[in-house]
Design an enzyme around this catalytic site. Structure first.
Site, PDB file in Angstrom:
ATOM      1  N   HIS A 199       0.838  -1.207   0.000  1.00 57.19           N
ATOM      2  CA  HIS A 199       0.000   0.000   0.000  1.00 57.19           C
ATOM      3  C   HIS A 199       0.871   1.253   0.000  1.00 57.19           C
ATOM      4  O   HIS A 199       1.941   1.292   0.588  1.00 57.19           O
ATOM      5  CB  HIS A 199      -0.998   0.022   1.146  1.00 57.19           C
ATOM      6  CG  HIS A 199      -0.418   0.007   2.538  1.00 57.19           C
ATOM      7  ND1 HIS A 199       0.737  -0.642   2.878  1.00 57.19           N
ATOM      8  CD2 HIS A 199      -0.874   0.584   3.680  1.00 57.19           C
ATOM      9  CE1 HIS A 199       0.962  -0.475   4.169  1.00 57.19           C
ATOM     10  NE2 HIS A 199       0.012   0.266   4.675  1.00 57.19           N
ATOM     11  N   HIS A 214      -2.541   7.607  10.715  1.00 53.27           N
ATOM     12  CA  HIS A 214      -1.082   7.637  10.915  1.00 53.27           C
ATOM     13  C   HIS A 214      -0.316   7.887   9.627  1.00 53.27           C
ATOM     14  O   HIS A 214      -0.817   7.654   8.537  1.00 53.27           O
ATOM     15  CB  HIS A 214      -0.578   6.355  11.574  1.00 53.27           C
ATOM     16  CG  HIS A 214      -0.675   5.096  10.735  1.00 53.27           C
ATOM     17  ND1 HIS A 214      -1.684   4.180  10.870  1.00 53.27           N
ATOM     18  CD2 HIS A 214       0.138   4.588   9.768  1.00 53.27           C
ATOM     19  CE1 HIS A 214      -1.493   3.170  10.027  1.00 53.27           C
ATOM     20  NE2 HIS A 214      -0.392   3.396   9.334  1.00 53.27           N
ATOM     21  N   TYR A 255       2.988   1.218  16.584  1.00 55.29           N
ATOM     22  CA  TYR A 255       2.276   2.502  16.510  1.00 55.29           C
ATOM     23  C   TYR A 255       2.608   3.305  17.763  1.00 55.29           C
ATOM     24  O   TYR A 255       2.601   2.762  18.872  1.00 55.29           O
ATOM     25  CB  TYR A 255       0.760   2.289  16.532  1.00 55.29           C
ATOM     26  CG  TYR A 255       0.086   1.821  15.256  1.00 55.29           C
ATOM     27  CD1 TYR A 255       0.681   1.911  14.013  1.00 55.29           C
ATOM     28  CD2 TYR A 255      -1.215   1.313  15.330  1.00 55.29           C
ATOM     29  CE1 TYR A 255       0.003   1.488  12.865  1.00 55.29           C
ATOM     30  CE2 TYR A 255      -1.893   0.889  14.194  1.00 55.29           C
ATOM     31  CZ  TYR A 255      -1.281   0.983  12.971  1.00 55.29           C
ATOM     32  OH  TYR A 255      -1.957   0.582  11.852  1.00 55.29           O
TER      33      TYR A 255
HETATM   34 FE   LIG Z   1       0.453   1.707   8.277  1.00 49.49          FE
END
Ligand SMILES: [Fe+2]
Ligand code: FES
Lengths: 307, 105
Positions: A199, A214, A255
């Site tokens: 992606h 994000h 994250y």
């Molecule tokens: Fe990501």
């Protein structure tokens, strides 16, 4: 079918305190500060990136993303894509060369989810940071912190992701690589690429406009992701989740949050995509596993904490 | 640095929970409980609005808070983000956690 969009070019992120943000993105994540402009914006990039910058920080009174840009093959491609977007019915704003320092003209449009995207063809190329184009060494010895190598993708939240999918695939030539669908076929997540990656941009459907989940940066190995987690603890930086693995893309990830509450990701690995690959589909009931492959459930913050 | 007392009123659950807060850091960051925070925790950076509270009693200073979540009027009414207010005295706060739909941006 590819239409000449090459890669993510840059993302402009709003921060509440510029100095704290620079510390986070440069000292902790290891992005290189390349320049500043007379508006006070700070320009950074990962050390492997050849263009001058890929992250722009702007101090503002709210957090979030101003815009994300993609670099296209050349100025003629930029003109033809602009025409295609106009023909599709989108209103375009053209920003002159130099509006972002050392970047050529940019064509901006607003996606049906409210996010601002832009295309450009020209940006000063300063080359990889700390290594030469001739007989290059493996890596620069003075990169800091997580040593993030490049800006890789964004995940955004918004309502009309079907509208976004139509524009990105049919007008801009992106490929739908992975999706999460409900039993009735309704898409709740789309992961799209303009490259061989899994992606370059992803969206999750939520009843909101223009939300930033994000910005993600590539690391070389799973061990680098683990050490990124160590650095987050050493600096008492809020971790959202990880280190763990995503089901979608299968990348290993962590994250965390910048000092203004924008979520950042560093990750490594992940699947690859050729144009003849079929779309990978996750069932909505497996969303937990699709997002966090080990926990197999979403943490509370995944769907609610955005800027 | 001194230790101050912060009382959290949760009207939905009809509870009052108190914890010790340091005078040199935002209220939310003083919560190190392993059994979960009495105030909803999000980004810890003033960006997401999840930790919204109304200060009922006490004095505090505030770091910048995203105006997508805290308007001028909110500020006048002592509606703030727990991850951005630094206590100057003991505080009593009421949870006002925002749902995404209420976002003002
Ligand atoms: Fe990501
Ligand atoms: S936790 Fe996000 S604004 Fe406080």
């Amino acid at each position: 079918m590819k239409k000449g969009v090459m890669r993510p070019g840059h993302v402009q992120i709003r921060v509440l305190d510029l100095d704290e943000a620079v510390k986070h993105y440069a000292d902790l994540m290891g992005l290189i500060e390349m320049d500043r402009d007379d508006q006070g914006r700070v320009y950074l990039k990962g050390w492997t990136e050849v263009d001058k910058f890929s992250v722009v920080l702007r101090e503002a009174d709210e957090a979030g993303m101003d815009f994300m840009a993609f670099k296209v093959a050349d100025e003629a491609t930029l003109d033809s894509l602009a025409q295609d977007l106009r023909d599709y019915g989108l209103e375009l704003t053209e920003l002159p060369a130099g509006d972002l320092k050392d970047c050529g003209r940019r064509i901006q449009f607003t996606a049906p989810t409210g996010h601002h995207f832009e295309l450009f063809a020209t940006k000063e190329q300063t080359g990889k940071w700390g290594v030469s184009n001739r007989n290059p060494e493996a890596w620069p010895r003075d990169a800091k912190g997580m040593k993030a190598t490049r800006f890789d993708h964004c995940l955004l939240y918004g309502d009309d992701i079907d509208g976004v999918l139509d524009i990105f695939t049919n007008v801009l030539g992106f490929q739908l690589v992975e999706q999460v669908v409900e039993p009735d076929g309704n898409k709740i997540a789309i992961f799209m690429a303009c490259s061989m990656k899994e992606h370059d941009i992803a969206f999750i459907r939520q009843p909101m406009k223009d939300k930033f989940h994000h910005a993600s940066f590539f690391l070389e190995s799973w061990e680098d992701v683990l050490k990124a987690g160590d650095l987050l603890s050493m600096t008492d930086t809020p971790i959202d989740i990880g280190p763990t693995r995503h089901g979608l893309t299968h990348g290993t990830t962590i994250y965390f949050f910048d000092p203004s509450g924008n979520r950042c990701e560093v990750f490594s690995g992940g699947d690859y995509t050729y144009p003849d690959h079929p779309v990978i589909t996750w069932d909505a009931e497996q969303l937990g596993k699709a997002i966090f492959y080990h926990d197999r459930e979403l943490n509370e913050r995944f769907l609610t904490v955005v800027t | 640095m001194t230790s101050l007392n912060v009382t959290v009123v949760d009207k939905a659950k009809d509870t009052e929970v108190a914890f010790d807060a340091k005078s040199d850091q935002p209220v939310l960051l003083s919560i190190r409980s392993v059994v979960g925070s009495p105030i909803p925790v999000g980004c810890k950076g003033g960006g997401c609005g999840v930790c919204k509270v109304r200060v009922l009693e006490g004095n505090f200073s505030a770091k910048r808070m995203s105006k997508a979540h805290i308007s001028e009027q909110d500020l006048e009414e002592n509606v703030v983000l727990a991850c951005r207010i630094i206590p100057e005295t003991d505080l009593k706060v009421e949870i006002l956690a925002e749902t995404p739909e209420e976002d003002k941006s």
